[in-house]
Design an enzyme around this catalytic site. Structure first.
Site, PDB file in Angstrom:
ATOM      1  N   GLN A 131       0.756  -1.097  -0.062  1.00  0.00           N
ATOM      2  CA  GLN A 131      -0.140  -0.022  -0.075  1.00  0.00           C
ATOM      3  C   GLN A 131       1.017   1.224  -0.135  1.00  0.00           C
ATOM      4  O   GLN A 131       2.020   1.141   0.228  1.00  0.00           O
ATOM      5  CB  GLN A 131      -0.808   0.078   1.191  1.00  0.00           C
ATOM      6  CG  GLN A 131      -2.051  -0.885   1.098  1.00  0.00           C
ATOM      7  CD  GLN A 131      -2.975  -0.941   2.116  1.00  0.00           C
ATOM      8  OE1 GLN A 131      -3.288  -1.426   3.093  1.00  0.00           O
ATOM      9  NE2 GLN A 131      -4.229   0.061   1.690  1.00  0.00           N
ATOM     10  N   HIS A 132       0.360   2.299  -0.366  1.00  0.00           N
ATOM     11  CA  HIS A 132       0.632   3.734  -0.211  1.00  0.00           C
ATOM     12  C   HIS A 132       1.714   4.392  -1.301  1.00  0.00           C
ATOM     13  O   HIS A 132       1.943   5.354  -1.239  1.00  0.00           O
ATOM     14  CB  HIS A 132       1.385   3.734   1.155  1.00  0.00           C
ATOM     15  CG  HIS A 132       0.509   3.395   2.623  1.00  0.00           C
ATOM     16  ND1 HIS A 132      -0.719   3.726   2.476  1.00  0.00           N
ATOM     17  CD2 HIS A 132       0.901   2.664   3.044  1.00  0.00           C
ATOM     18  CE1 HIS A 132      -1.478   3.191   3.808  1.00  0.00           C
ATOM     19  NE2 HIS A 132      -0.282   2.433   4.207  1.00  0.00           N
TER      20      HIS A 132
ATOM     21  N   ASP B 248      -2.398  -4.943   0.333  1.00  0.00           N
ATOM     22  CA  ASP B 248      -1.836  -6.276   0.857  1.00  0.00           C
ATOM     23  C   ASP B 248      -2.646  -6.760   2.056  1.00  0.00           C
ATOM     24  O   ASP B 248      -2.831  -7.709   2.263  1.00  0.00           O
ATOM     25  CB  ASP B 248      -0.384  -6.071   0.982  1.00  0.00           C
ATOM     26  CG  ASP B 248       0.232  -4.989   2.006  1.00  0.00           C
ATOM     27  OD1 ASP B 248      -0.702  -4.055   2.347  1.00  0.00           O
ATOM     28  OD2 ASP B 248       1.343  -4.849   1.927  1.00  0.00           O
TER      29      ASP B 248
END
Length: 476
Positions: free
Chosen positions: A73-74, A237
């Site tokens: 992520q991110h 995830d």
């Protein structure tokens, strides 16, 4: 759906993994893996190369009907008007945007303003802070941004062979980790994107369409022979792992990978102005409040290297040490920290004595310190009223026998340990099967056995850790 195969992709920080499973039963047919480069700044082309290598290692996708991507992520993937990557992606664990996070929090009116708007108080991990860093440090690049994608969005887009930016797609779980998506309302907050990029034309920046959990993101690249593939929306995830584990209300997963994550399935969104718990969405239409520490299995890696042993040797040493590690406490902020938000912190080893300075105690302190951090995250999730009925221990770090045996002592309750597996990739595969089935609920799979591990609680270890966890120094 009988005899059909589906594939799930886990594009994580360290590697790309591909599982091929039976769509109806979930039975594993094939597996492939390829490494990602080290670092907190990565050219996304490396993810694409690793995906192709992992797919080849898994026997290809010719006989596969659908595929979904679960991704770290991110990560900030900034694209120009031609769909080209503008600069290497800044990953979730790149803390250079810590000052940007502080600035954005102040500009919106404080932590509570952010948690109310997006479900999360900003830390350096979230995408929006990386966009502000880009605007302040590389304004020429920020001015060229025509679209912003996350790692899993970009990989799904690449699998489709699409060129148009408006075909980018994502899901609620990954969008909820950007810092400019309201998970409760299910919509982007473009004014926050504009604030981050310092641009008045942010409404023109393309953000991926947010799909439902069983909606298709399109088909595979026809020109590359992938036109037979249905593409799932994918997931972040942690949400993908929850789907792979079949988590429901009351279930909590403690995942010890590169990071340490405490996540729980909840029917309602949460709002934690303290910033300890992120109010993310899950991959089924519910919510996935979670607390994240930057320091997961790398704590074990570093300690094993220091002691000159492998992971099995580290576990053996740790289990030979007594609970409490002879008074030693390792506060494992080795790469800064996210929960608590201390991006510039260093780790500390406290309580040293002549009698206590043994290899066994150091190994034990590493395991206990790692797990105390996870226990703090669990307590924060539970304090928000999220039900905690069953705890599952997963991730590469959870394969350690020491982690498994010490966890119930630190947490003060039994832990359930599924067989080692690729739960992020499994969740993505289950989502792909869900897209094929077009049903209201995902297919029911039973892909692993689960052991229950119990131990006598050691509250004194957590109490000592709590009294010492703030005794850290900042990096120069």
């Amino acid at each position: 759906m009988s005899d059909q195969l589906v594939a799930g992709i886990d594009s994580s920080t360290q590697s790309c993994k591909v599982v091929v499973r039976d769509a109806e039963t979930g039975a594993l047919r094939r597996f492939g893996q390829a490494p990602h480069p080290d670092g907190t700044e990565v050219d996304p082309a490396a993810w694409w190369d690793a995906l192709q290598a992992a797919v080849a290692a898994a026997g290809g996708l010719d006989d596969v009907a659908a595929v979904s991507v679960g991704g770290q992520q991110h990560g900030m993937v900034a694209l120009d008007a031609d769909g080209e990557v503008i600069r290497p992606a800044l990953l979730w664990n790149d803390t250079r945007s810590a000052d940007a996070a502080e600035d954005l929090i102040a500009e919106l009116g404080g932590p509570g303003a952010w948690s109310g708007a997006t479900g999360s108080v900003l830390v350096a991990s979230l995408t929006v802070t990386k966009l502000r860093w880009l605007a302040d440090h590389e304004p020429e690049h920020a001015a060229r941004v025509s679209a912003v994608a996350l790692p899993h969005d970009w990989l799904t887009w690449k699998l489709s062979g699409a060129q148009a930016l408006d075909t980018l797609a994502t899901d609620r779980s990954d969008a909820s980790g950007t810092g400019y998506f309201d998970a409760a309302a299910g919509e982007y907050r473009r004014e926050l994107l504009a604030m981050a990029l310092r641009r008045d034309d942010a409404d023109d920046v393309v953000l991926p369409r947010v799909l439902g959990p069983n909606q298709t993101a399109g088909i595979g690249d026809v020109s590359a022979g992938l036109g037979h593939l249905a593409l799932g929306p994918g997931a972040g995830d942690n949400a993908s792992a929850a789907l792979g584990l079949g988590m429901r209300r009351g279930d909590v997963a403690i995942s010890i990978g590169t990071s340490g994550v405490v996540s729980a399935v909840a029917p309602e969104p949460v709002d934690d102005p303290s910033g300890t718990v992120n109010g993310f969405a899950d991959a089924t239409g519910a919510f996935l409040p979670l607390a994240v520490t930057l320091n997961g299995s790398r704590v074990l890696d570093a300690t094993a290297t220091l002691l000159g042993v492998d992971h099995a040797g580290l576990a053996e040493l740790a289990l030979a040490g007594a609970p409490g590690a002879g008074g030693l406490t390792l506060v494992p902020y080795l790469e800064g920290e996210r929960t608590p938000n201390l991006p510039r912190a260093t780790g500390s080893l406290l309580g040293l004595s002549v009698a206590g300075m043994t290899r066994e105690n150091l190994a034990r302190a590493a395991v206990e310190g790692l797990l105390c951090g996870q226990a703090d995250g669990l307590a924060a999730v539970e304090a928000l009223g999220v039900p905690v009925e069953r705890i599952q221990l997963i991730g590469g770090g959870a394969r350690s026998t020491a982690v498994q045996q010490v966890a119930p002592a630190i947490l003060g309750r039994p832990v359930h340990v599924p067989d080692p597996g690729e739960y992020v990739a499994d969740g993505a595969a289950r989502q792909a099967a869900w897209v094929l089935a077009a049903t209201d609920e995902p297919p029911t799979w039973q892909t692993s056995r689960v052991r229950t591990v119990e131990a006598e609680a050691t509250p004194e270890v957590r109490e000592r850790y709590a009294s010492r966890r703030e005794l850290v120094a900042e990096r120069d």
